[in-house]
Design an enzyme around this catalytic site. Structure first.
Site, short mmCIF file in Angstrom:
data_model
loop_
_atom_site.label_atom_id
_atom_site.label_comp_id
_atom_site.label_asym_id
_atom_site.label_seq_id
_atom_site.Cartn_x
_atom_site.Cartn_y
_atom_site.Cartn_z
CE LYS A 105 2.03 85.55 13.53
NZ LYS A 105 1.55 86.64 14.42
NE ARG A 111 -5.25 85.63 12.32
CZ ARG A 111 -4.27 85.61 11.42
NH1 ARG A 111 -3.04 85.22 11.79
NH2 ARG A 111 -4.48 85.98 10.17
#
Length: 275
Positions: free
Chosen positions: A221, A255
């Site tokens: 991210k 995740r």
């Protein structure tokens, strides 16, 4: 900690890894990468062989300013992928990444096992009641607004306290509708500045006070690549570093895009905490 997945009690005493399988053309990291059935199956098989417990199927990119996708488009993308995976991997545990109740219901009926909702029911008034009816585990994430507006909604007096209040309210609503298995996701990158993401990570253990499993999703991210001055493609090292921090602060599910590295991180963590 146990969750009931398709009639099977799954223990989260040992942290689990959730592999990301995006079937969207505009995902920030792997958009458009899996263009046909063979490529989807190859990637799913790779993640399962590397140790993924869950495959997380997403058909609507939730990156900042993501393109709007209609409910019909999302259904057309998601349902065939779930059916394909279940056909080839009958025992697979699929989570469906959606904030829409109709998509959740259609994909659970197609064989998915978990609903992963970035909005904790706030973008579809029917979502939580639908999950309660389906009797499946529910991942609820913290976010403000929508993927199109969340970058403008980062004003907090005390971000962690406000997030804890948010979760207490959403958990109460889920319990009211008979949702038994709830997993909390702090929503790294969603309606949070770079500094706020790291503040939440630094205080992640505070979210354990709810007594529910935590999911950490920081894979590649912007909180990593913007800090490090590189790209999503170069952010695996940073991902692994924060995955270990997440585990040490109580996360039970990671995740990730890169399953092998995450599974290795879990093994190292478990060796460190075995005694």
């Amino acid at each position: 900690m146990y969750i009931n997945c398709k009639g099977r009690l799954l223990s989260l005493s040992s942290p689990k890894v959730m592999g990301i399988l995006n079937c969207t053309p505009d995902s920030f990291f792997d958009g458009g990468k899996y263009r046909n059935e063979a490529e989807l199956l190859t990637q799913a098989e790779k993640m399962l062989a590397e140790g993924a417990t869950f495959i997380d199927v997403g058909a609507y990119s939730s990156k900042p300013n993501a393109e709007f996708v209609t409910e019909e488009q999302e259904l057309q993308r998601a349902v065939p992928v779930v059916e394909l995976l279940v056909k080839h991997f009958p025992d697979v545990l699929i989570s469906i990444d959606t904030f829409r109740a109709k998509v959740a219901e259609a994909t659970i009926n197609a064989g998915a096992a978990v609903v992963n909702d970035i909005a904790a029911g706030l973008l579809d008034e029917n979502m939580i009641a639908t999950v309660g009816k389906l009797k499946v585990p529910y991942i609820m994430m913290h976010m403000r607004g929508t993927p199109q507006t969340m970058v403008k909604l980062t004003q907090y007096d005390d971000i962690v306290q406000e997030m804890l209040l948010y979760f207490s309210q959403r958990i109460a609503e889920a319990r009211r509708h008979g949702v038994d298995d709830i997993i909390m996701d702090p929503g790294f990158g969603f309606a949070k500045t770079l500094g706020q993401n790291y503040e939440v990570m630094n205080k992640l253990e505070l979210f354990k006070t709810a007594g529910l499993p935590l999911l950490s999703g920081i894979s590649r991210k912007s909180m990593l690549y913007k800090l490090l001055g590189n790209t999503p493609q170069e952010a695996l090292n940073g991902t692994t570093a924060l995955n270990m921090v997440s585990l040490m602060k109580g996360a039970k599910i990671l995740r990730v895009h890169d399953v092998k590295e995450a599974v290795e991180t879990v093994r190292i963590y478990e060796a460190m905490t075995a005694n």
